[in-house]
Design a protein around this motif. Sequence first.
Motif, PDB file in Angstrom:
ATOM      1  N   SER A  12       0.840  -1.196   0.000  1.00 46.71           N
ATOM      2  CA  SER A  12       0.000   0.000   0.000  1.00 46.71           C
ATOM      3  C   SER A  12       0.876   1.248   0.000  1.00 46.71           C
ATOM      4  O   SER A  12       0.374   2.360   0.106  1.00 46.71           O
ATOM      5  CB  SER A  12      -0.949  -0.004   1.204  1.00 46.71           C
ATOM      6  OG  SER A  12      -0.213   0.001   2.406  1.00 46.71           O
ATOM      7  N   LEU A  14       2.505   3.997  -1.674  1.00 47.80           N
ATOM      8  CA  LEU A  14       2.299   4.641  -2.971  1.00 47.80           C
ATOM      9  C   LEU A  14       3.597   4.906  -3.721  1.00 47.80           C
ATOM     10  O   LEU A  14       3.594   4.991  -4.948  1.00 47.80           O
ATOM     11  CB  LEU A  14       1.522   5.950  -2.789  1.00 47.80           C
ATOM     12  CG  LEU A  14       0.071   5.794  -2.348  1.00 47.80           C
ATOM     13  CD1 LEU A  14      -0.556   7.157  -2.114  1.00 47.80           C
ATOM     14  CD2 LEU A  14      -0.730   5.004  -3.361  1.00 47.80           C
ATOM     15  N   PHE A  17       4.141   2.170  -6.274  1.00 46.35           N
ATOM     16  CA  PHE A  17       3.187   1.996  -7.364  1.00 46.35           C
ATOM     17  C   PHE A  17       3.840   2.491  -8.647  1.00 46.35           C
ATOM     18  O   PHE A  17       4.438   3.566  -8.672  1.00 46.35           O
ATOM     19  CB  PHE A  17       1.923   2.817  -7.114  1.00 46.35           C
ATOM     20  CG  PHE A  17       0.954   2.212  -6.141  1.00 46.35           C
ATOM     21  CD1 PHE A  17      -0.392   2.163  -6.452  1.00 46.35           C
ATOM     22  CD2 PHE A  17       1.363   1.721  -4.921  1.00 46.35           C
ATOM     23  CE1 PHE A  17      -1.309   1.630  -5.558  1.00 46.35           C
ATOM     24  CE2 PHE A  17       0.467   1.186  -4.022  1.00 46.35           C
ATOM     25  CZ  PHE A  17      -0.880   1.130  -4.339  1.00 46.35           C
ATOM     26  N   ALA A  21      -0.207   1.995 -12.491  1.00 43.76           N
ATOM     27  CA  ALA A  21      -0.825   1.531 -11.250  1.00 43.76           C
ATOM     28  C   ALA A  21      -1.370   2.709 -10.449  1.00 43.76           C
ATOM     29  O   ALA A  21      -2.424   2.603  -9.813  1.00 43.76           O
ATOM     30  CB  ALA A  21       0.174   0.738 -10.415  1.00 43.76           C
ATOM     31  N   LEU A  22      -0.678   3.844 -10.479  1.00 42.55           N
ATOM     32  CA  LEU A  22      -1.180   5.042  -9.803  1.00 42.55           C
ATOM     33  C   LEU A  22      -2.480   5.522 -10.443  1.00 42.55           C
ATOM     34  O   LEU A  22      -3.413   5.921  -9.742  1.00 42.55           O
ATOM     35  CB  LEU A  22      -0.133   6.159  -9.820  1.00 42.55           C
ATOM     36  CG  LEU A  22       0.946   6.063  -8.751  1.00 42.55           C
ATOM     37  CD1 LEU A  22       2.009   7.134  -8.979  1.00 42.55           C
ATOM     38  CD2 LEU A  22       0.354   6.210  -7.363  1.00 42.55           C
ATOM     39  N   ALA A  25      -5.160   3.225  -9.336  1.00 43.27           N
ATOM     40  CA  ALA A  25      -5.499   3.501  -7.938  1.00 43.27           C
ATOM     41  C   ALA A  25      -6.422   4.715  -7.847  1.00 43.27           C
ATOM     42  O   ALA A  25      -7.386   4.706  -7.075  1.00 43.27           O
ATOM     43  CB  ALA A  25      -4.230   3.725  -7.122  1.00 43.27           C
ATOM     44  N   PHE A  50      -1.197  -2.518  -4.331  1.00 44.74           N
ATOM     45  CA  PHE A  50      -0.612  -2.796  -5.641  1.00 44.74           C
ATOM     46  C   PHE A  50       0.218  -4.068  -5.529  1.00 44.74           C
ATOM     47  O   PHE A  50       1.038  -4.197  -4.630  1.00 44.74           O
ATOM     48  CB  PHE A  50       0.270  -1.615  -6.076  1.00 44.74           C
ATOM     49  CG  PHE A  50       1.111  -1.881  -7.290  1.00 44.74           C
ATOM     50  CD1 PHE A  50       0.528  -2.216  -8.504  1.00 44.74           C
ATOM     51  CD2 PHE A  50       2.484  -1.795  -7.221  1.00 44.74           C
ATOM     52  CE1 PHE A  50       1.306  -2.452  -9.627  1.00 44.74           C
ATOM     53  CE2 PHE A  50       3.279  -2.029  -8.340  1.00 44.74           C
ATOM     54  CZ  PHE A  50       2.684  -2.357  -9.547  1.00 44.74           C
ATOM     55  N   SER A  55       0.897  -6.594 -11.470  1.00 43.02           N
ATOM     56  CA  SER A  55       0.494  -5.222 -11.845  1.00 43.02           C
ATOM     57  C   SER A  55      -0.976  -4.955 -11.546  1.00 43.02           C
ATOM     58  O   SER A  55      -1.604  -4.115 -12.189  1.00 43.02           O
ATOM     59  CB  SER A  55       0.789  -4.933 -13.311  1.00 43.02           C
ATOM     60  OG  SER A  55       2.172  -5.021 -13.550  1.00 43.02           O
ATOM     61  N   VAL A  57      -4.059  -3.599  -9.186  1.00 46.51           N
ATOM     62  CA  VAL A  57      -4.378  -2.629  -8.148  1.00 46.51           C
ATOM     63  C   VAL A  57      -5.775  -2.979  -7.652  1.00 46.51           C
ATOM     64  O   VAL A  57      -6.686  -3.223  -8.450  1.00 46.51           O
ATOM     65  CB  VAL A  57      -4.343  -1.188  -8.698  1.00 46.51           C
ATOM     66  CG1 VAL A  57      -4.716  -0.191  -7.618  1.00 46.51           C
ATOM     67  CG2 VAL A  57      -2.967  -0.876  -9.264  1.00 46.51           C
TER      68      VAL A  57
END
Length: 129
Positions: A12, A14, A17, A21-22, A25, A50, A55, A57
């Motif tokens: 988790s 960030l 990520f 992936a961001l 999210a 993630f 890959s 999320v």
Amino acid sequence: MCRTFQNVQPTSDLSKFEGLALEDAIDLLKAYMFQRHQAKFLSDGVRVYFNAATSEVFLFDNHAKMAKMKHGELRQWAMCLSCGVKGFVEGEEQRFVNDTTCAACASKEEAPQSVRASKRLLTNLQRKA
């Protein structure tokens, strides 16, 4: 059918990520903001995770329930803790008997083992958070 499941620890954090992936999210969090009352399968302690190996999320709550996006809507996501098969709980075919056991593995073993595995996964994710 059932394959060996290798446990990869999602994060988790960030900062770990990747670019897309961001964005995923952000989409998940927006969907959660607008659909949280329809997504009754998620309860308290919801976090975004993630998995770098796949890959993926997803959202994860304190009761080991997962959610992913499907056609712009937040849907319950499941992963069999015995064999690793993944998919949405709702759908045309009944692939899961619950959110931690697929139909194929349920016919081979009893559910209490899956409940213990679910608690282990929840504990591991809470330690990482």
